[in-house]
Design a protein around this motif. Structure first.
Motif, short mmCIF file in Angstrom:
data_model
loop_
_atom_site.label_atom_id
_atom_site.label_comp_id
_atom_site.label_asym_id
_atom_site.label_seq_id
_atom_site.Cartn_x
_atom_site.Cartn_y
_atom_site.Cartn_z
N ALA A 1 0.84 -1.22 0.00
CA ALA A 1 0.00 0.00 0.00
C ALA A 1 0.86 1.26 0.00
CB ALA A 1 -0.93 0.00 1.21
N PHE A 2 2.04 1.18 0.63
CA PHE A 2 2.92 2.35 0.71
C PHE A 2 4.08 2.23 -0.28
CE2 PHE A 2 0.48 2.69 4.57
CZ PHE A 2 0.26 4.05 4.70
N VAL B 1 -4.76 0.32 1.91
CA VAL B 1 -5.65 -0.56 1.13
C VAL B 1 -4.85 -1.03 -0.08
CG1 VAL B 1 -7.77 -0.62 -0.27
CG2 VAL B 1 -7.75 0.60 1.93
N GLN C 1 -8.27 0.20 -4.02
CA GLN C 1 -8.46 1.56 -3.50
C GLN C 1 -9.61 2.26 -4.24
OE1 GLN C 1 -4.65 3.56 -3.66
NE2 GLN C 1 -3.71 2.11 -2.24
N PHE D 1 -12.82 2.19 -3.35
CA PHE D 1 -14.11 1.49 -3.29
C PHE D 1 -14.70 1.49 -1.87
CE2 PHE D 1 -11.93 -0.40 -6.95
CZ PHE D 1 -12.87 -0.19 -7.95
N GLY D 2 -14.23 2.40 -1.05
CA GLY D 2 -14.84 2.55 0.28
C GLY D 2 -14.25 1.67 1.37
N ILE D 3 -13.19 0.92 1.06
CA ILE D 3 -12.60 0.04 2.10
C ILE D 3 -11.92 0.88 3.18
CG2 ILE D 3 -10.89 -1.76 2.55
CD1 ILE D 3 -11.55 -2.86 -0.29
N GLY D 4 -11.18 1.90 2.77
CA GLY D 4 -10.54 2.79 3.75
C GLY D 4 -11.59 3.43 4.64
N ARG D 5 -12.67 3.90 4.02
CA ARG D 5 -13.74 4.53 4.80
C ARG D 5 -14.31 3.54 5.82
NH1 ARG D 5 -17.63 8.36 5.13
NH2 ARG D 5 -16.75 9.63 3.48
N VAL E 1 -2.20 12.30 11.02
CA VAL E 1 -1.41 13.10 10.08
C VAL E 1 -1.74 12.59 8.69
CG1 VAL E 1 0.90 13.80 9.35
CG2 VAL E 1 0.45 13.31 11.78
N GLY E 2 -2.21 13.47 7.82
CA GLY E 2 -2.57 13.02 6.48
C GLY E 2 -3.18 14.15 5.68
N ASN E 3 -3.82 13.77 4.59
CA ASN E 3 -4.42 14.78 3.71
C ASN E 3 -5.78 15.21 4.26
OD1 ASN E 3 -5.56 16.25 1.63
ND2 ASN E 3 -4.60 14.98 0.04
N ALA F 1 -8.10 16.63 2.86
CA ALA F 1 -9.19 16.37 1.91
C ALA F 1 -9.83 15.01 2.18
CB ALA F 1 -8.64 16.42 0.48
N TYR F 2 -9.04 14.09 2.74
CA TYR F 2 -9.59 12.76 3.07
C TYR F 2 -10.13 12.72 4.49
CZ TYR F 2 -10.04 7.67 3.17
OH TYR F 2 -10.55 6.39 3.26
N ARG G 1 -13.46 14.16 6.02
CA ARG G 1 -14.70 13.40 5.76
C ARG G 1 -15.19 12.67 7.00
NH1 ARG G 1 -13.91 10.68 -0.16
NH2 ARG G 1 -12.99 12.50 -1.15
C1 LIG Z 1 -5.72 6.40 1.76
C2 LIG Z 1 -6.39 5.06 1.54
C3 LIG Z 1 -6.23 4.21 2.79
C4 LIG Z 1 -7.87 5.32 1.29
O1 LIG Z 1 -8.53 4.08 1.16
P1 LIG Z 1 -9.59 3.84 -0.03
O2 LIG Z 1 -10.29 2.57 0.22
O3 LIG Z 1 -8.86 3.99 -1.32
O4 LIG Z 1 -10.52 5.13 0.17
P2 LIG Z 1 -12.10 5.25 0.07
O5 LIG Z 1 -12.60 4.37 -1.04
O6 LIG Z 1 -12.69 5.09 1.40
O7 LIG Z 1 -12.23 6.76 -0.35
C5 LIG Z 1 -11.89 7.12 -1.65
C6 LIG Z 1 -11.82 8.63 -1.71
O8 LIG Z 1 -10.71 9.09 -0.94
C7 LIG Z 1 -9.85 9.86 -1.75
N1 LIG Z 1 -8.48 9.64 -1.31
C8 LIG Z 1 -7.86 8.46 -1.19
N2 LIG Z 1 -6.60 8.66 -0.77
C9 LIG Z 1 -6.44 10.00 -0.59
C10 LIG Z 1 -5.38 10.82 -0.16
N3 LIG Z 1 -4.18 10.33 0.19
N4 LIG Z 1 -5.61 12.15 -0.10
C11 LIG Z 1 -6.79 12.66 -0.43
N5 LIG Z 1 -7.85 11.94 -0.86
C12 LIG Z 1 -7.67 10.62 -0.93
C13 LIG Z 1 -10.09 9.35 -3.15
O9 LIG Z 1 -9.72 10.32 -4.10
C14 LIG Z 1 -11.59 9.11 -3.15
O10 LIG Z 1 -12.27 10.33 -3.31
P3 LIG Z 1 -13.80 10.40 -3.89
O11 LIG Z 1 -14.67 9.74 -2.86
O12 LIG Z 1 -14.05 11.88 -3.97
O13 LIG Z 1 -13.76 9.68 -5.19
C15 LIG Z 1 -5.80 4.31 0.32
O14 LIG Z 1 -5.97 5.10 -0.83
C16 LIG Z 1 -4.34 3.93 0.47
O15 LIG Z 1 -4.04 2.84 0.96
N6 LIG Z 1 -3.41 4.80 0.03
C17 LIG Z 1 -1.98 4.48 0.08
C18 LIG Z 1 -1.49 4.50 1.51
C19 LIG Z 1 -1.74 5.86 2.14
O16 LIG Z 1 -1.38 6.88 1.59
N7 LIG Z 1 -2.37 5.84 3.35
C20 LIG Z 1 -2.76 7.04 4.04
C21 LIG Z 1 -1.63 7.61 4.79
S1 LIG Z 1 -2.16 9.08 5.63
#
Ligand SMILES: CC(C)(COP(=O)(O)OP(=O)(O)OC[C@H]1O[C@@H](n2cnc3c(N)ncnc32)[C@H](O)[C@@H]1OP(=O)(O)O)[C@@H](O)C(=O)NCCC(=O)NCCS
Length: 169
Positions: free
Chosen positions: A23-24, A83, A88, A90-94, A115-117, A119-120, A123
């Motif tokens: 994932a990273f 994820v 990624q 598809f709502g799994i992170g949520r 600590v993160g974005n 924009a995410y 929510r």
């Molecule tokens: C971040 C992460 C866990 C989100 O899980 P996911 O299952 O992909 O996310 P969800 O399906 O719940 O949400 C998808 C939404 O989040 C947004 N999103 C995902 N990662 C994001 C990020 N790093 N910054 C901003 N928005 C992000 C997507 O653009 C999408 O937006 P939309 O609903 O407007 O289309 C996943 O993308 C991931 O594993 N990323 C790589 C590892 C990482 O960066 N982890 C977070 C460290 S802070």
């Protein structure tokens, strides 16, 4: 897709490590962080998302210390969450984060930092403004906090992350 979110079990440890590396982008810092948190006893809640026998997501919540005016109190750090790349968006992170926050609320936890974005994480109710009440080494525009409790007594003060976070650059 039928993805189940549940607590990690002993048999998941290796798969969680491997998932976090993938994932990273192949780096192992986050995977090592989870192992170090577990070894130190600082992992408060570790959830996996599983599709059949395949682990497709993971989130860790660990113990932080909040230095309040009347002494140290406990809080929670969310990190890392990952994820599998093809899964990624598809709502799994949520689901992982919302399930974790609900469980922590049930356990009586009141403060979570991340600590993160923004924009995410906004929510889920995290706020950079609230993060200012919890200064720490990660303070800045990517640092946020969330109150899980509406109680009048929610601790505030400087935050100390578990030592394992020293592994992450
Ligand atoms: C971040 C992460 C866990 C989100 O899980 P996911 O299952 O992909 O996310 P969800 O399906 O719940 O949400 C998808 C939404 O989040 C947004 N999103 C995902 N990662 C994001 C990020 N790093 N910054 C901003 N928005 C992000 C997507 O653009 C999408 O937006 P939309 O609903 O407007 O289309 C996943 O993308 C991931 O594993 N990323 C790589 C590892 C990482 O960066 N982890 C977070 C460290 S802070």
């Amino acid at each position: 897709m039928s993805v189940v979110v549940r607590r990690e079990g002993a048999a998941d440890v290796t798969a969680i490590h491997e998932l976090n590396v993938v994932a990273f982008d192949g780096r192992d810092e986050e995977a090592d962080l989870v192992d170090a948190l577990r070894d130190a006893g600082d992992l408060v809640l570790s959830l996996v998302a599983v599709d059949g026998t395949r682990l497709v997501g993971h989130v860790a919540f660990s113990r932080i210390t909040i230095e309040t005016g009347s002494g140290p109190e406990g809080g929670i750090a969310l990190a890392p969450v990952g994820v599998l790349p093809p899964r990624q968006g598809f709502g799994i992170g949520r689901r992982l984060i919302e399930t974790g926050l609900d469980e922590l609320r049930r356990q009586g936890e009141s403060v979570v930092v991340v600590v993160g974005n923004p924009a995410y994480y906004t929510r889920f109710g995290f706020s950079t403004e609230l993060g200012e009440d919890y200064p720490c080494v990660y303070s800045g525009s990517s640092y946020m906090a969330l109150h899980l409790s509406t109680s009048e007594h929610v601790p505030a003060g400087a935050v100390r992350y578990p030592d394992a976070f020293g592994l992450v650059s």
